[in-house]
Design a protein around this motif. Structure first.
Motif, PDB file in Angstrom:
ATOM      1  N   GLY A   1       0.796  -1.220   0.000  1.00  0.00           N
ATOM      2  CA  GLY A   1       0.000   0.000   0.000  1.00  0.00           C
ATOM      3  C   GLY A   1       0.829   1.271   0.000  1.00  0.00           C
ATOM      4  O   GLY A   1       0.399   2.292   0.536  1.00  0.00           O
ATOM      5  N   ALA A   2       2.008   1.226  -0.542  1.00  0.00           N
ATOM      6  CA  ALA A   2       2.903   2.370  -0.501  1.00  0.00           C
ATOM      7  C   ALA A   2       2.476   3.458  -1.480  1.00  0.00           C
ATOM      8  O   ALA A   2       2.017   3.170  -2.577  1.00  0.00           O
ATOM      9  CB  ALA A   2       4.329   1.922  -0.818  1.00  0.00           C
TER      10      ALA A   2
ATOM     11  N   THR B   1       9.033  -0.014  -4.649  1.00  0.00           N
ATOM     12  CA  THR B   1       7.863   0.257  -5.475  1.00  0.00           C
ATOM     13  C   THR B   1       7.630  -0.898  -6.438  1.00  0.00           C
ATOM     14  O   THR B   1       8.560  -1.619  -6.771  1.00  0.00           O
ATOM     15  CB  THR B   1       8.038   1.574  -6.268  1.00  0.00           C
ATOM     16  OG1 THR B   1       6.861   1.820  -7.021  1.00  0.00           O
ATOM     17  CG2 THR B   1       9.240   1.527  -7.182  1.00  0.00           C
ATOM     18  N   GLN B   2       6.408  -1.025  -6.878  1.00  0.00           N
ATOM     19  CA  GLN B   2       6.075  -2.027  -7.894  1.00  0.00           C
ATOM     20  C   GLN B   2       6.091  -1.414  -9.292  1.00  0.00           C
ATOM     21  O   GLN B   2       5.971  -2.130 -10.284  1.00  0.00           O
ATOM     22  CB  GLN B   2       4.693  -2.626  -7.607  1.00  0.00           C
ATOM     23  CG  GLN B   2       4.638  -3.431  -6.322  1.00  0.00           C
ATOM     24  CD  GLN B   2       5.564  -4.629  -6.344  1.00  0.00           C
ATOM     25  OE1 GLN B   2       5.614  -5.372  -7.320  1.00  0.00           O
ATOM     26  NE2 GLN B   2       6.330  -4.819  -5.280  1.00  0.00           N
TER      27      GLN B   2
ATOM     28  N   ALA C   1      18.285  -5.235  -3.142  1.00  0.00           N
ATOM     29  CA  ALA C   1      16.950  -5.839  -3.128  1.00  0.00           C
ATOM     30  C   ALA C   1      15.921  -4.870  -2.552  1.00  0.00           C
ATOM     31  O   ALA C   1      14.785  -4.803  -3.037  1.00  0.00           O
ATOM     32  CB  ALA C   1      16.966  -7.131  -2.327  1.00  0.00           C
ATOM     33  N   LEU C   2      16.307  -4.102  -1.542  1.00  0.00           N
ATOM     34  CA  LEU C   2      15.397  -3.109  -0.973  1.00  0.00           C
ATOM     35  C   LEU C   2      14.990  -2.080  -2.019  1.00  0.00           C
ATOM     36  O   LEU C   2      13.824  -1.700  -2.112  1.00  0.00           O
ATOM     37  CB  LEU C   2      16.043  -2.416   0.231  1.00  0.00           C
ATOM     38  CG  LEU C   2      15.227  -1.284   0.866  1.00  0.00           C
ATOM     39  CD1 LEU C   2      13.915  -1.820   1.429  1.00  0.00           C
ATOM     40  CD2 LEU C   2      16.050  -0.600   1.951  1.00  0.00           C
TER      41      LEU C   2
ATOM     42  N   GLU D   1       9.417   3.991 -11.570  1.00  0.00           N
ATOM     43  CA  GLU D   1       9.975   4.438 -10.286  1.00  0.00           C
ATOM     44  C   GLU D   1      11.220   3.642  -9.920  1.00  0.00           C
ATOM     45  O   GLU D   1      12.159   4.187  -9.371  1.00  0.00           O
ATOM     46  CB  GLU D   1       8.929   4.318  -9.172  1.00  0.00           C
ATOM     47  CG  GLU D   1       8.023   5.511  -9.076  1.00  0.00           C
ATOM     48  CD  GLU D   1       7.257   5.532  -7.757  1.00  0.00           C
ATOM     49  OE1 GLU D   1       6.910   4.463  -7.230  1.00  0.00           O
ATOM     50  OE2 GLU D   1       7.027   6.644  -7.272  1.00  0.00           O
ATOM     51  N   ARG D   2      11.211   2.350 -10.217  1.00  0.00           N
ATOM     52  CA  ARG D   2      12.410   1.542  -9.955  1.00  0.00           C
ATOM     53  C   ARG D   2      13.586   2.058 -10.767  1.00  0.00           C
ATOM     54  O   ARG D   2      14.708   2.135 -10.265  1.00  0.00           O
ATOM     55  CB  ARG D   2      12.162   0.071 -10.298  1.00  0.00           C
ATOM     56  CG  ARG D   2      11.363  -0.656  -9.275  1.00  0.00           C
ATOM     57  CD  ARG D   2      11.276  -2.107  -9.611  1.00  0.00           C
ATOM     58  NE  ARG D   2      10.437  -2.787  -8.641  1.00  0.00           N
ATOM     59  CZ  ARG D   2      10.122  -4.058  -8.710  1.00  0.00           C
ATOM     60  NH1 ARG D   2      10.579  -4.799  -9.692  1.00  0.00           N
ATOM     61  NH2 ARG D   2       9.357  -4.596  -7.798  1.00  0.00           N
ATOM     62  N   ASN D   3      13.348   2.406 -12.008  1.00  0.00           N
ATOM     63  CA  ASN D   3      14.416   2.977 -12.831  1.00  0.00           C
ATOM     64  C   ASN D   3      14.941   4.261 -12.210  1.00  0.00           C
ATOM     65  O   ASN D   3      16.149   4.503 -12.187  1.00  0.00           O
ATOM     66  CB  ASN D   3      13.920   3.237 -14.253  1.00  0.00           C
ATOM     67  CG  ASN D   3      13.711   1.971 -15.032  1.00  0.00           C
ATOM     68  OD1 ASN D   3      14.260   0.928 -14.706  1.00  0.00           O
ATOM     69  ND2 ASN D   3      12.913   2.050 -16.088  1.00  0.00           N
TER      70      ASN D   3
END
Length: 169
Positions: A15-16, A152-153, A146-147, A157-159
């Motif tokens: 739920g972030a 985020t999914q 890994a964190l 945003e991961r990029n």
């Protein structure tokens, strides 16, 4: 066919809300010091041990080679263990925090050996320091990476997270 147990869900992503730029910088910031220590050791330690500590390059080279073989084993082990850690602060943060102090202590051990050691004792000191340093680095770095992937999914945003991490390093 037996299936493996699924990895536990991460409390960091449940739920972030979208990550702020500040969140990304706070995630990446500790990597600056860690990367400095790692790069310094990787680039300068052989010269330091041979020129200052007067240890044979063959002995130090062998220690470095065997420590990298150990690193190839310890990286997946650290990932496996951090995947399955279950603590209130999170499975990754526990490893990151837990390995920070040993990483600092083994760094000091590498660069500040006691004076007056025999060559054999100095080689043993270096071996313990190098193996301890690389093991603590693995225990920090693998869960930290890994964190970042778990914050985020969203692929975009991961990029951004890993982009900020790369720029700060």
């Amino acid at each position: 066919m037996a299936t493996a147990d699924p990895l536990p869900t991460s409390p960091e992503t449940s739920g972030a809300a979208p990550l702020t730029r500040g969140d990304m910088y706070w995630y990446a910031l500790p990597g600056v010091g860690i990367t400095f220590l790692y790069t310094l050791t990787l680039v300068m330690y052989m010269k330091y041990t041979t020129d200052v500590l007067l240890v044979s390059s063959a002995a130090v080279g062998t220690i470095m080679l065997v420590s990298k073989v150990w690193d190839a084993v310890s990286d997946p082990v650290a990932g496996y263990l951090s995947d399955r850690t279950k603590l209130k602060i999170g499975r990754r943060k526990a490893w990151i925090l837990g390995c920070s102090i040993p990483l600092a202590l083994f760094s000091m051990m590498l660069w500040l050996p006691p004076s007056g050691l025999s060559e054999g004792a100095t080689v043993a000191w270096i071996a313990v320091g190098v193996f301890g340093f690389y093991t603590a680095y693995t225990g920090y770095e693998v869960p930290h990476l890994a964190l970042g992937a778990e914050l985020t999914q969203e692929a975009e945003e991961r990029n951004r997270i890993f982009g900020v991490r790369a720029v700060l390093k």
